[in-house]
Every structure is written in C-alpha cells, then in structure tokens.
Enzyme design. Structure first.
Site, PDB file in Angstrom:
ATOM      1  N   HIS A 227       0.904  -1.381   0.029  1.00 37.10           N
ATOM      2  CA  HIS A 227      -0.166  -0.051  -0.124  1.00 37.10           C
ATOM      3  C   HIS A 227       0.870   1.096  -0.092  1.00 37.10           C
ATOM      4  CE1 HIS A 227      -3.466   2.637   0.612  1.00 37.10           C
ATOM      5  NE2 HIS A 227      -3.719   2.132   1.900  1.00 37.10           N
ATOM      6  N   HIS A 266      -2.362  -1.833  -9.820  1.00 35.62           N
ATOM      7  CA  HIS A 266      -3.249  -1.533  -8.962  1.00 35.62           C
ATOM      8  C   HIS A 266      -4.437  -2.390  -8.819  1.00 35.62           C
ATOM      9  CE1 HIS A 266      -5.794   1.631  -6.932  1.00 35.62           C
ATOM     10  NE2 HIS A 266      -4.726   2.126  -6.700  1.00 35.62           N
ATOM     11  N   ASP A 322       2.539   5.929  -6.703  1.00 42.64           N
ATOM     12  CA  ASP A 322       4.040   5.898  -6.039  1.00 42.64           C
ATOM     13  C   ASP A 322       5.160   5.738  -6.835  1.00 42.64           C
ATOM     14  OD1 ASP A 322       2.948   5.509  -3.652  1.00 42.64           O
ATOM     15  OD2 ASP A 322       2.353   3.465  -3.674  1.00 42.64           O
TER      16      ASP A 322
HETATM   17  N1  COA Z   1       4.891  -6.284 -10.334  1.00 40.87           N
HETATM   18  C1  COA Z   1       5.324  -7.346 -10.931  1.00 40.87           C
HETATM   19  N2  COA Z   1       3.794  -8.137 -11.015  1.00 40.87           N
HETATM   20  C2  COA Z   1       2.711  -7.621 -10.785  1.00 40.87           C
HETATM   21  C3  COA Z   1       2.579  -6.344 -10.279  1.00 40.87           C
HETATM   22  C4  COA Z   1       3.878  -5.557  -9.961  1.00 40.87           C
HETATM   23  N3  COA Z   1       3.949  -4.588  -9.299  1.00 40.87           N
HETATM   24  N4  COA Z   1       1.294  -6.192 -10.063  1.00 40.87           N
HETATM   25  C5  COA Z   1       0.669  -7.132 -10.619  1.00 40.87           C
HETATM   26  N5  COA Z   1       1.512  -8.022 -11.080  1.00 40.87           N
HETATM   27  C6  COA Z   1       0.885  -9.172 -11.378  1.00 40.87           C
HETATM   28  C7  COA Z   1       0.473 -10.049 -10.612  1.00 40.87           C
HETATM   29  O1  COA Z   1       1.434 -10.850  -9.789  1.00 40.87           O
HETATM   30  C8  COA Z   1      -0.599 -11.163 -11.190  1.00 40.87           C
HETATM   31  O2  COA Z   1       0.358 -11.969 -11.516  1.00 40.87           O
HETATM   32  P1  COA Z   1      -0.518 -13.653 -11.726  1.00 40.87           P
HETATM   33  O3  COA Z   1      -1.522 -13.369 -12.604  1.00 40.87           O
HETATM   34  O4  COA Z   1       0.773 -14.328 -12.364  1.00 40.87           O
HETATM   35  O5  COA Z   1      -0.728 -14.074 -10.636  1.00 40.87           O
HETATM   36  C9  COA Z   1      -1.027 -10.187 -12.228  1.00 40.87           C
HETATM   37  O6  COA Z   1       0.025  -8.984 -12.558  1.00 40.87           O
HETATM   38  C10 COA Z   1      -2.132  -9.569 -12.104  1.00 40.87           C
HETATM   39  O7  COA Z   1      -2.168  -9.003 -10.812  1.00 40.87           O
HETATM   40  P2  COA Z   1      -3.823  -7.957 -10.262  1.00 40.87           P
HETATM   41  O8  COA Z   1      -4.883  -8.977 -10.110  1.00 40.87           O
HETATM   42  O9  COA Z   1      -3.676  -6.725 -11.334  1.00 40.87           O
HETATM   43  O10 COA Z   1      -3.169  -7.362  -9.085  1.00 40.87           O
HETATM   44  P3  COA Z   1      -3.873  -7.282  -7.558  1.00 40.87           P
HETATM   45  O11 COA Z   1      -5.145  -6.443  -7.832  1.00 40.87           O
HETATM   46  O12 COA Z   1      -3.824  -8.570  -6.948  1.00 40.87           O
HETATM   47  O13 COA Z   1      -2.791  -6.335  -6.627  1.00 40.87           O
HETATM   48  C11 COA Z   1      -1.478  -4.523  -6.200  1.00 40.87           C
HETATM   49  C12 COA Z   1      -2.665  -5.031  -6.795  1.00 40.87           C
HETATM   50  C13 COA Z   1      -1.381  -3.131  -6.142  1.00 40.87           C
HETATM   51  C14 COA Z   1      -1.344  -5.053  -4.774  1.00 40.87           C
HETATM   52  C15 COA Z   1      -0.060  -5.254  -6.825  1.00 40.87           C
HETATM   53  O14 COA Z   1      -0.249  -4.734  -8.125  1.00 40.87           O
HETATM   54  C16 COA Z   1       1.123  -4.950  -6.085  1.00 40.87           C
HETATM   55  O15 COA Z   1       1.368  -5.764  -5.276  1.00 40.87           O
HETATM   56  N6  COA Z   1       2.112  -3.840  -6.731  1.00 40.87           N
HETATM   57  C17 COA Z   1       3.238  -3.325  -6.158  1.00 40.87           C
HETATM   58  C18 COA Z   1       3.037  -2.699  -4.843  1.00 40.87           C
HETATM   59  C19 COA Z   1       2.439  -1.215  -4.980  1.00 40.87           C
HETATM   60  O16 COA Z   1       2.951  -0.579  -6.062  1.00 40.87           O
HETATM   61  N7  COA Z   1       1.337  -0.902  -4.336  1.00 40.87           N
HETATM   62  C20 COA Z   1       0.813   0.448  -4.552  1.00 40.87           C
HETATM   63  C21 COA Z   1      -0.389   0.415  -4.950  1.00 40.87           C
HETATM   64  S1  COA Z   1      -0.791   2.025  -5.108  1.00 40.87           S
END
Ligand code: COA
Length: 382
Positions: A227, A266, A322
C-alpha cells in the site's frame, strides 16, 4: 458457504456507498466530491481540497481564511509530545513515530470518544495541522538537527519544507516551483475511496471507536509495502538499479522471478492510474530544474522501467502514483524512509472524511469467513 462465494481480499466486493470520491477504472478518472483530481491539483490548494473532502464543497474565501488561521495556530507541538517523539528509537520506522504521536494526541483529547461529526472535524483539523510538524521534527532529530518551530505566516507546504530544510541556500522551502510540486503531491495522495487504510479506518469507526484509534489503525495499514509503503520501495529500487543501462535487465529479472516491481499495478485501475500523468509531470519538471541532483538518470530509469513493464506483461502493467512520487520526493531532498509519512500528511484528509461518513451512517463492518479448518474434534481426557 461455497468456495465460489468467497471473495478473497474482498476482491470486487462493494462494501458501502460513499460520496467522497469516485474511482473509475474504465475512464482512468478519479473524482473528489465530483471534481477531477487533476483539475484540483492544477487549480486548488491542498487546504481547499481538505475542506472539499470534509464538507462536500470547495470553501468560500472566508471559510478558507478561517481554516488557514485555525490550522496555523495549531501547528505547534506541546513539550510533552516533543519529548515522546525524541524518546522514540532513531532506527524505528518513521510510521511508528506517527502512529505513536497520533495515539498520544488522542489520549490527551478531553473527549475520549467520538461524540459527533463536529468532534471528528476538530480532531481532523488538529491532525492536519500537527502531522507536518511531527514529521519534520522526526526527520531533523534523525539527522542530528534541532527542531524548527512552525511559522504561522507561511502556507501549508512552504511551512513544512521550511520546518524540514530551513531556508538556507537550495532549500526547497525557498523555491516556488518545489513548493508547488510538493503541494500537488499532497492533493493527489489525499483520497482514494475504499483503499486498505481507509477501509481500516472505517472498520474501526464502525465499532464506535474514536477518531484517533481509526487514524492510528489506518497508519498501520498504510505502512505496508503493498500500500503506501510502496513509494519508499520504488526509490530503493531506483537506487538499486543505479544506472539507466541496468534498468531494462533489472526489471526483466524481477518479472522472470515473478517478483513484484513496486510502484506498478493497482487493485482497481487496470489501464493506468489517473493520478500518474500529473505526478509524472511534476517529477520530470523537478528533475529538469535540479540537474545538480543527477536527476536526468532517474528520469531515464523511470521511462525504461515503465516501458519494460508495459511491453513485457500480458496485462500491460502500468505505474501507480507511487512510481513518480518516489523519485520526486527524493529530488526534493527527503530521506527515503519518510516518503510514506508524507503520504500520511495528505491522506489524513481522506481518512477523516471517511470517518465522518462512516460515523454518520453507522453499520458495524463484520464480514463472514468460510471455515476450512479441521472438523469438530475433542480434547483428549487427561
Ligand atoms: N510487479 C509485477 N507483477 C505484478 C505487479 C507488479 N507491481 N502487479 C501485479 N502483478 C502481477 C500479479 O502478480 C498477477 O500475476 P499472476 O496473474 O501471475 O498472479 C497479475 O499481475 C495480475 O495482478 P492484479 O490482479 O492486477 O493485482 P492485484 O489487484 O492482486 O494487486 C497490487 C494490486 C497493487 C497489490 C499489486 O499490483 C502490487 O503488489 N503492486 C506493487 C506494490 C505497489 O506498488 N503498491 C501500491 C499500490 S497504489
């Protein structure tokens, strides 16, 4: 309950109504009380946005002047709170200091429980005014520097930058465009619907607990790297990449190991975060104005990583707020571990707007769980 009915992580669950903000992933838009966030970032101050979030309308000139005078008068810290902050370890995370300071302020509020929305607004106003002073004091004590008292004559962002950096040569407190970039970041981070920390604040408020407990809980949720903590990890990654020549290979390596690249993706936006274009423009402007901070390389790394992520993920993962905010704060001169506390200074407005909304529409938030542990069994006779 069948497995199909379980929404892990509450994915896709609509938990309540809100009037405060609307995130529309289809059109890449974010509205605060109906206003597009990018328009607010261009045309409104952070103080106006705070009042908009709390009251539903942009303030009149008189309301704004009154708010500025009240908050300027509340910026100072009691000696007891200063002593608490100075007693905290200098190697703990700054979010721990903020959480503790909010609890301390709450413990000293004569109204121990939230009595009405006016009380929440009053607590919100106090926290809006004091959080920058707490963050500035914490930054300076870790650098072995003394406390700079707030200056009631300065605006929100100028005062904060002054309390952190003073007014010496090169301080962002003395550069109008640095102050403006910081102020815009505050507007962009202010509110984002039912994100994890806001939802935490609403859950705590739903039990009729007090505002300070809800904010302390929200700070705990925001600290996590999935987050708010992501803006710090973004910059650690930039530093680890170090040179634009490494950026593509570094990103591909992360993807091949199925590791997360911080600052991308996201839960709601799947076609790009609506706040990114404004913050990216701020970051690139700051970089061009501060070549002395070796900023060109951060811009190159930024662009290469964004392109590599887009081109090499099946769902074309794009940056979230971010990703540009991290290097922007770095160029302004903030220590990386303080990036998430800066987010708190802003999000206090959205959290408290939701605390008011939840308080005025009381329903305890209590989901169910699908049990998948052992069948009933019995403790052996002894
Ligand atoms: N880096 C690499 N892979 C990523 C990714 C990232 N930042 N964000 C998503 N993915 C991958 C996931 O692992 C998933 O892979 P899979 O299908 O092999 O399991 C796929 O993309 C789809 O993910 P999604 O459903 O869109 O993500 P989510 O809704 O479960 O999670 C977050 C959203 C924000 C938690 C996630 O994108 C994340 O952890 N991002 C990095 C942390 C971050 O920047 N947080 C700030 C948010 S404002």
């Amino acid at each position: 309950m069948t497995d199909q009915e379980v929404r892990k992580g509450l994915y896709g669950v609509v938990a309540d109504y809100t009037k405060i903000s609307k995130v529309n992933p289809e059109t890449n838009s974010l509205l605060y009380q109906g206003y597009p966030v990018h328009e607010l970032a261009e045309r409104a101050s952070f103080e106006e946005v705070a009042l908009l979030l709390w009251n539903g309308e942009l303030p009149t000139a008189d309301e704004l002047a009154e708010f500025r005078s009240v908050t300027a008068a509340r910026r100072g810290l009691d000696q007891a709170l200063i002593d608490v902050i100075l007693a905290m370890p200098t190697d703990c995370h700054p979010m721990d200091v903020l959480r503790t300071a909010v609890s301390f302020i709450g413990a000293n509020d004569p109204e121990k429980f939230t009595v009405d929305a006016a009380h929440i607004r009053d607590a919100a106003t106090t926290l809006f005014a004091k959080l920058p002073t707490i963050v500035a004091l914490d930054i300076r004590r870790r650098r072995g520097e003394g406390y700079i008292e707030p200056d009631p004559a300065k605006g929100y962002s100028e005062n904060f930058l002054w309390m952190v950096f003073g007014d010496g040569e090169g301080s962002p407190a003395t550069v109008a465009s640095d102050i403006e970039a910081f102020e815009k970041s505050m507007v962009l981070y202010a509110e984002h619907s039912f994100n994890a920390s806001t939802f935490t604040a609403r859950v705590i408020t739903s039990t009729n607990s007090d505002t300070y407990s809800a904010v302390a809980g929200a700070i705990g949720a925001l600290k996590g790297p999935l987050h708010g903590g992501a803006n710090e990890f973004v910059m650690h990654n930039f530093v680890e990449v170090g040179d634009p020549a490494n950026a593509e290979a570094w990103t591909l390596d992360k993807l091949s190991k199925k590791e997360l690249v911080m600052g991308f993706g996201h839960r709601v936006y799947k076609k790009g975060d609506s706040r990114v274009p404004t913050m990216e423009a701020c970051f690139k402007k700051l970089a061009s104005e501060h070549p002395e901070k070796d900023s060109a390389k951060w811009v190159e790394i930024y662009d290469i990583m964004a392109k590599t992520m887009y081109d090499n993920t099946s769902i074309h993962i794009m940056p979230n707020l971010d990703f540009p905010a991290g290097p922007a704060y770095y160029i302004l001169g903030f220590d990386i571990e303080f990036f998430t506390p800066l987010f708190v200074m802003s999000r206090i407005t959205g959290w408290t707007a939701h605390i008011i909304e939840q308080f005025e529409n009381p329903t305890i938030i209590r989901p169910l769980a699908a049990y998948n542990g052992p069948d009933e069994r019995h403790v052996p006779q002894r």
